[in-house]
Structure formats: C-alpha cells, structure tokens
Design an enzyme around this catalytic site. Sequence first.
Site, PDB file in Angstrom:
ATOM      1  N   LYS A 140       0.831  -1.214   0.000  1.00 33.81           N
ATOM      2  CA  LYS A 140       0.000   0.000   0.000  1.00 33.81           C
ATOM      3  C   LYS A 140       0.866   1.264   0.000  1.00 33.81           C
ATOM      4  O   LYS A 140       0.640   2.181  -0.782  1.00 33.81           O
ATOM      5  CB  LYS A 140      -0.952  -0.006   1.208  1.00 33.81           C
ATOM      6  N   THR A 141       1.871   1.275   0.889  1.00 32.05           N
ATOM      7  CA  THR A 141       2.758   2.451   0.951  1.00 32.05           C
ATOM      8  C   THR A 141       3.500   2.605  -0.372  1.00 32.05           C
ATOM      9  O   THR A 141       3.656   3.723  -0.892  1.00 32.05           O
ATOM     10  CB  THR A 141       3.770   2.264   2.106  1.00 32.05           C
TER      11      THR A 141
HETATM   12  N1  LIG Z   1       4.034  -5.471  -5.873  1.00 31.57           N
HETATM   13  C1  LIG Z   1       5.256  -5.372  -5.343  1.00 31.57           C
HETATM   14  N2  LIG Z   1       6.343  -5.542  -6.101  1.00 31.57           N
HETATM   15  C2  LIG Z   1       7.578  -5.480  -5.559  1.00 31.57           C
HETATM   16  N3  LIG Z   1       7.818  -5.236  -4.247  1.00 31.57           N
HETATM   17  C3  LIG Z   1       6.762  -5.044  -3.446  1.00 31.57           C
HETATM   18  C4  LIG Z   1       5.436  -5.090  -3.947  1.00 31.57           C
HETATM   19  N4  LIG Z   1       4.573  -4.867  -2.938  1.00 31.57           N
HETATM   20  C5  LIG Z   1       5.331  -4.677  -1.840  1.00 31.57           C
HETATM   21  N5  LIG Z   1       6.643  -4.782  -2.143  1.00 31.57           N
HETATM   22  C6  LIG Z   1       7.754  -4.648  -1.187  1.00 31.57           C
HETATM   23  O1  LIG Z   1       7.310  -5.109   0.090  1.00 31.57           O
HETATM   24  C7  LIG Z   1       7.693  -4.220   1.129  1.00 31.57           C
HETATM   25  C8  LIG Z   1       6.474  -3.798   1.909  1.00 31.57           C
HETATM   26  O2  LIG Z   1       5.610  -3.014   1.104  1.00 31.57           O
HETATM   27  P1  LIG Z   1       4.774  -1.780   1.691  1.00 31.57           P
HETATM   28  O3  LIG Z   1       5.545  -1.077   2.769  1.00 31.57           O
HETATM   29  O4  LIG Z   1       4.339  -0.970   0.532  1.00 31.57           O
HETATM   30  O5  LIG Z   1       3.552  -2.541   2.330  1.00 31.57           O
HETATM   31  P2  LIG Z   1       2.261  -1.942   3.061  1.00 31.57           P
HETATM   32  O6  LIG Z   1       1.082  -2.659   2.480  1.00 31.57           O
HETATM   33  O7  LIG Z   1       2.254  -0.468   2.996  1.00 31.57           O
HETATM   34  O8  LIG Z   1       2.481  -2.423   4.542  1.00 31.57           O
HETATM   35  P3  LIG Z   1       2.012  -1.691   5.922  1.00 31.57           P
HETATM   36  O9  LIG Z   1       0.521  -1.755   5.930  1.00 31.57           O
HETATM   37  O10 LIG Z   1       2.636  -2.552   7.002  1.00 31.57           O
HETATM   38  O11 LIG Z   1       2.562  -0.303   5.902  1.00 31.57           O
HETATM   39  C9  LIG Z   1       8.432  -3.073   0.429  1.00 31.57           C
HETATM   40  O12 LIG Z   1       9.823  -3.285   0.563  1.00 31.57           O
HETATM   41  C10 LIG Z   1       8.084  -3.181  -1.015  1.00 31.57           C
HETATM   42  O13 LIG Z   1       9.182  -2.861  -1.803  1.00 31.57           O
END
Ligand SMILES: Nc1ncnc2c1ncn2[C@@H]1O[C@H](COP(=O)(O)OP(=O)(O)OP(=O)(O)O)[C@@H](O)[C@H]1O
Length: 355
Positions: A81-82
């Site tokens: 998401k981030t």
């Molecule tokens: N579709 C993707 N392709 C490549 N890498 C990804 C992808 N999705 C997530 N990642 C990697 O996974 C890690 C976590 O992603 P992110 O921080 O965006 O998750 P999030 O959903 O925001 O988690 P949270 O809710 O805990 O903040 C990051 O290092 C990101 O680079």
Amino acid sequence: MDGGAADGTDFSAEFASERIVAAGADELERAAEAALRPRRLDEFVGQSVVRDQLSLVLQAALARGNAPEHVLLSGPPGLGKTTLAMIIASELGASLRVTSGPAIQHAGDLAAVLSSLEEGEVLFIDEIHRLARPAEELLYMAMEDFRVDVVVGKGAGASAIPLSLPPFTAVGATTRAGLLPAPLRDRFGFTGHLDFYSADELERVLVRSAGLLGVVLDPDAASEIAGRSRGTPRIANRLLRRVRDWAQVRGDGGLDLRAARAALEVYEVDPIGLDRLDRAVLTALCTRFAGGPVGLATLAVTVGEESETVETVAEPYLVREGLLGRTPRGRVATPAAWAHLGLTPPRAEGTLFDG
Ligand SMILES: Nc1ncnc2c1ncn2[C@@H]1O[C@H](COP(=O)(O)OP(=O)(O)OP(=O)(O)O)[C@@H](O)[C@H]1O
C-alpha cells in the site's frame, strides 16, 4: 497497530513484530525496504487488476491536467500500500506528504497539514481507520470541498475561518476497510483492494529484489523462498535477506536451493511458511486434543501463550491456509493440518464399520 478481530479478519502485527514471518515491519526494517521499493507502476509486481485500474485513473488525470480522485488502498500489511502511494505521486510527478491516523491526535494537526499542501500534492494517510473522529470530519470537508475551517480562539469567543485548499489527492491506506465510516469511504473516488500474492508473483518480487541487492538468486531458491512467504512481499524480501546472510556466512555466497533451505531451517520457517508458534498450535491441537474441538484459552495455555497472541498472530494464517477451523465448539484441525504434520487423524466414531 490494533489488535482485535471484530470482523473476524485480523491483520494485526502488534505481537508479531519479532517473528520472521510477521507481516508488519519496524522502523529498521522499513529503512531496509526503502531500497527495494518499486518506483513506477510497471515495476510493481502482481495485483494486475488494481494496477490496471490505477493506471487508468492516473493517465486520465494527467491527460486532463487535474489532480486525480482520492484513492483508498486496503489490504493486509506488507502487500504494497505504501509503495503504491509513492508510485502514485511519482507517476503524477507530484510530491508526497506522509502522515498516519495515529500521528494525528487532534483535528488541528490535520488542519495544519492540509493548509500547507501545495497544488497537486499527494497526501498519504496510512492507517486511516485510526483517525480520531474530529479529524475525520475535517478530512471529509477537505476532500470534498477543498476547504477547511480553521478555528481561532477558544470557548465562546472561538470562531471558524474558512480556508480554501489547492486541489490535492488523498491516498488512504487501511488494513481494515470495514472499520472506515461510510461517509469517509464514500469520499474516495477509487478503491483498490490488495490481495495476497501468488507464489509465481513472489518469485518475481524476489528476483527483482535480489537484482537490487546485487546478488544472484537461483530460480529454485526463489521458488523455495516464495513458497514460505505467506503471500506477502515484505516477508519474501525479509527471508531473502536471511538467506543472503546464510550464504555469506555459512555457504559459498551463492543463493541456491541448499542455502535457501538451510537458512530457513535456522529460522524455523517451514516449507509452507509456518513458524514455531504456528506449528506448536497445530501440534497441540492434533496430539493433545485429538484434533479438537478445543477452546481457544485451553489451546493457548497448552502452547504457553496468551489467547490473544494465538488468536491474532497464529490463527489468521492457519485459517487462511485451511489448516485450522474456528467452530462454535472450539478450534479444530483440518485433514490438511494432520497431513502437514505427517500425523494420522484418529478414525472418527461411526466410520469404524464403514466400508
Ligand atoms: N508489488 C510489489 N512488487 C515489488 N515489491 C513489493 C510489492 N509490494 C510490496 N513490495 C515490497 O514489500 C515491502 C512492503 O511493502 P509496503 O511497505 O508498501 O507494504 P504496506 O502494504 O504499505 O504495509 P504496511 O501496511 O505494514 O505499511 C516493500 O519493501 C516493497 O518494496
């Protein structure tokens, strides 16, 4: 992160932050993750539906020269998401302002952020379901009318001065979309739900990450790590770093199948991504309670954990994988759980004389 499981689904990582298979991340890990984040939509692996829809929203806005509609991203932690919020800003050529529900204690804090936004900026609000009610109300107005009322003075002499805001795009992220009040949800023109990744998609995430880390990952090692990553890129990247450590310290530096298996054995992550606690719960259920049903509290005492930990940390993945069932009479092990542990379930009464 919040703990309860009001809607039966819990993505909390509060108790899980020290587990290698936790879906959440601490500050240190977020720093390590930054280097691995995809920067553009076409580098973002998987989630093809959301990616495609988002690409349309962004391209249309760019073509019209407007800020796009507000975007809500929902789904469990660690799925991107981030990363998507950052990609939205970069695809728009806009700057990104980051805040979160828990960071905003008072409506005034949000008013300060909103009133300093510049035209076209993207405002990312993580854990938006945790905004306090007064801040939430302020946000509705800002999102809909691009206006905030700034309160000046106190008590009977206080007055609200309307302040108009430049057009901006709010991107909200939530692990619990069901907890968002409808008026807030309705202000988002586009909602994307992120789902767990397939093993194939995780392999692509891993190969990409290995490239960025400057290491060569054998395809069978990528597949081995992907299978243990619980559908979550964050976990995949974390396991990759542990395999890299093992290869460097105990192996010959190569990230091959042997290194992947040996490293993940050290960290007690089994072939389907269960860790020690997950396996303890399943083993207790099968060997001490003949597969259940058994109450959560009894099960938790047996594995020496709090009920809440078992319920919020171990169970969601066990349920998702079809290894454990929650029934009104208690927890039960499924045939898949017995098979995974290599155990034979007791023959059910009534089937003794069958066949
Ligand atoms: N579709 C993707 N392709 C490549 N890498 C990804 C992808 N999705 C997530 N990642 C990697 O996974 C890690 C976590 O992603 P992110 O921080 O965006 O998750 P999030 O959903 O925001 O988690 P949270 O809710 O805990 O903040 C990051 O290092 C990101 O680079």
